[in-house]
Motif scaffolding. Structure first.
Motif, mmCIF file in Angstrom:
data_model
loop_
_atom_site.group_PDB
_atom_site.id
_atom_site.type_symbol
_atom_site.label_atom_id
_atom_site.label_comp_id
_atom_site.label_asym_id
_atom_site.label_seq_id
_atom_site.Cartn_x
_atom_site.Cartn_y
_atom_site.Cartn_z
ATOM 1 N N MET A 1 29.531 1.590 90.152
ATOM 2 C CA MET A 1 30.205 2.378 89.014
ATOM 3 C C MET A 1 31.090 1.484 88.138
ATOM 4 O O MET A 1 32.013 0.688 88.771
ATOM 5 C CB MET A 1 31.073 3.456 89.723
ATOM 6 N N LYS A 2 30.783 1.595 86.996
ATOM 7 C CA LYS A 2 31.739 0.734 85.995
ATOM 8 C C LYS A 2 32.716 1.857 85.343
ATOM 9 O O LYS A 2 32.248 2.931 85.068
ATOM 10 C CB LYS A 2 30.767 0.115 84.984
ATOM 11 N N LEU A 3 33.702 1.151 84.957
ATOM 12 C CA LEU A 3 34.700 2.118 84.386
ATOM 13 C C LEU A 3 35.322 1.156 83.371
ATOM 14 O O LEU A 3 35.476 0.031 83.255
ATOM 15 C CB LEU A 3 36.018 2.349 85.464
ATOM 16 N N MET A 4 35.742 1.787 82.203
ATOM 17 C CA MET A 4 36.319 1.222 81.034
ATOM 18 C C MET A 4 37.794 1.964 80.826
ATOM 19 O O MET A 4 37.908 3.053 81.193
ATOM 20 C CB MET A 4 35.634 1.840 79.713
ATOM 21 N N ILE A 5 38.794 1.108 81.025
ATOM 22 C CA ILE A 5 40.126 1.307 81.166
ATOM 23 C C ILE A 5 40.995 0.799 80.149
ATOM 24 O O ILE A 5 40.590 -0.264 79.436
ATOM 25 C CB ILE A 5 40.780 0.453 82.449
ATOM 26 N N ASN A 6 41.867 1.749 79.383
ATOM 27 C CA ASN A 6 42.680 1.437 78.178
ATOM 28 C C ASN A 6 43.957 1.922 78.577
ATOM 29 O O ASN A 6 44.215 3.036 78.799
ATOM 30 C CB ASN A 6 42.155 2.164 76.910
ATOM 31 N N HIS A 7 44.832 0.909 78.512
ATOM 32 C CA HIS A 7 46.279 1.245 79.181
ATOM 33 C C HIS A 7 47.278 0.875 77.863
ATOM 34 O O HIS A 7 47.418 -0.299 77.641
ATOM 35 C CB HIS A 7 46.498 0.603 80.335
ATOM 36 N N GLN A 8 47.810 1.859 77.023
ATOM 37 C CA GLN A 8 48.708 1.222 75.976
ATOM 38 C C GLN A 8 50.150 1.634 76.321
ATOM 39 O O GLN A 8 50.458 3.134 76.954
ATOM 40 C CB GLN A 8 48.226 2.116 74.564
ATOM 41 N N THR A 9 51.095 1.075 75.851
ATOM 42 C CA THR A 9 52.335 1.239 76.255
ATOM 43 C C THR A 9 52.997 0.929 75.042
ATOM 44 O O THR A 9 53.118 -0.256 74.418
ATOM 45 C CB THR A 9 52.908 0.362 77.561
#
Length: 260
Positions: A1-9
């Motif tokens: 399983m491939k995941l795309m992660i975007n984490h903005q602070t």
């Protein structure tokens, strides 16, 4: 399983800030459970990349200019192993480092009695029962605790989030003589695009690190993305820093974890 992660602070200041330094631990690592296909951390200013004492990827960024807002963004593609497994010890860290006491993971007498009552014999099954009992004792309740809340505080107040569940579980495992560590990362939940960054615990048992996600009662890390490990939250905090001026700081973050 491939995941795309975007984490903005996103940080906002009521006055101009300057001469700041950010210590950032937001970079996943490769292990038997996950493969990092691509990852980037975007942050203004000068930067250098090192490893900390626990082999976590550690970015130091400095801003020598005035600013009233700043955004730090981490994003990438992670592929998770389809096989349920316990994370074998491959990081060459001495597991007994994770018996060290920290102010956040101490036990009082009531907590020690709680742990010994639920775990009369040390095995994974009883530790799962302990994890379940902790969640019953400390229902998941957001916005009632902070990063400064200790395991003792959370246990006494009977409310908390994944960070508090992990601290309490780790504190009790240490009281039982078991090395236990704090893990920061992300959790993929189908049909949910916005998730806070996640935390869970691991216990070293029978020469293997086992996953104990007390908040979700998950004991195999099929949907977990590892970012950093340490003795408690303060060893793995995604962003810590100091600055000059700036007045009052406000912060909000957005996290997306999507299948791709």
């Amino acid at each position: 399983m491939k995941l795309m992660i975007n984490h903005q602070t996103h940080y906002q200041y009521t006055e101009q800030a300057c001469n700041s330094i950010q210590y950032i631990k937001m970079t996943p690592f490769n292990n038997a459970h996950q493969k990092v296909h691509y990852w980037d951390v975007s942050v203004p200013g000068e930067r250098c990349v090192k490893q900390d004492a626990f082999k976590n990827i550690w970015i130091t960024s400095s801003q020598r200019f005035a600013y009233e807002q700043m955004t730090i963004m981490a994003q990438g593609i992670i592929e998770l192993s389809p096989k349920p497994f316990a994370l074998n010890m491959t990081d060459h860290l001495n597991p007994y480092l994770f018996l060290q006491p920290t102010p956040t993971t101490l036990c009082n007498a009531e907590m020690k009695e709680f742990a010994h009552r639920l775990v009369p014999e040390i095995n994974r099954h009883n530790l799962m029962k302990l994890s379940e009992a902790i969640l019953q004792h400390i229902p998941y309740l957001p916005n009632q605790t902070s990063v400064k809340t200790s395991a003792i505080d959370a246990f006494q107040d009977r409310q908390g989030v994944c960070q508090d569940h992990s601290h309490v579980f780790i504190a009790m495992c240490k009281a039982l003589g078991l090395p236990a560590r704090y893990v920061s990362g992300y959790l993929f939940v189908p049909n949910t695009s916005h998730l806070a960054s996640h935390a869970w615990a691991e216990v070293f048992l029978d020469n293997t690190w086992y996953c104990f996600d007390t908040s979700n009662q998950l004991f195999s890390p099929e949907a977990h993305v590892y970012v950093a490990v340490g003795r408690d939250y303060w060893d793995v905090a995604p962003i810590r820093g100091v600055r000059e001026k700036g007045g009052i700081e406000s912060m909000h973050s957005i996290v997306q974890v999507l299948a791709c």
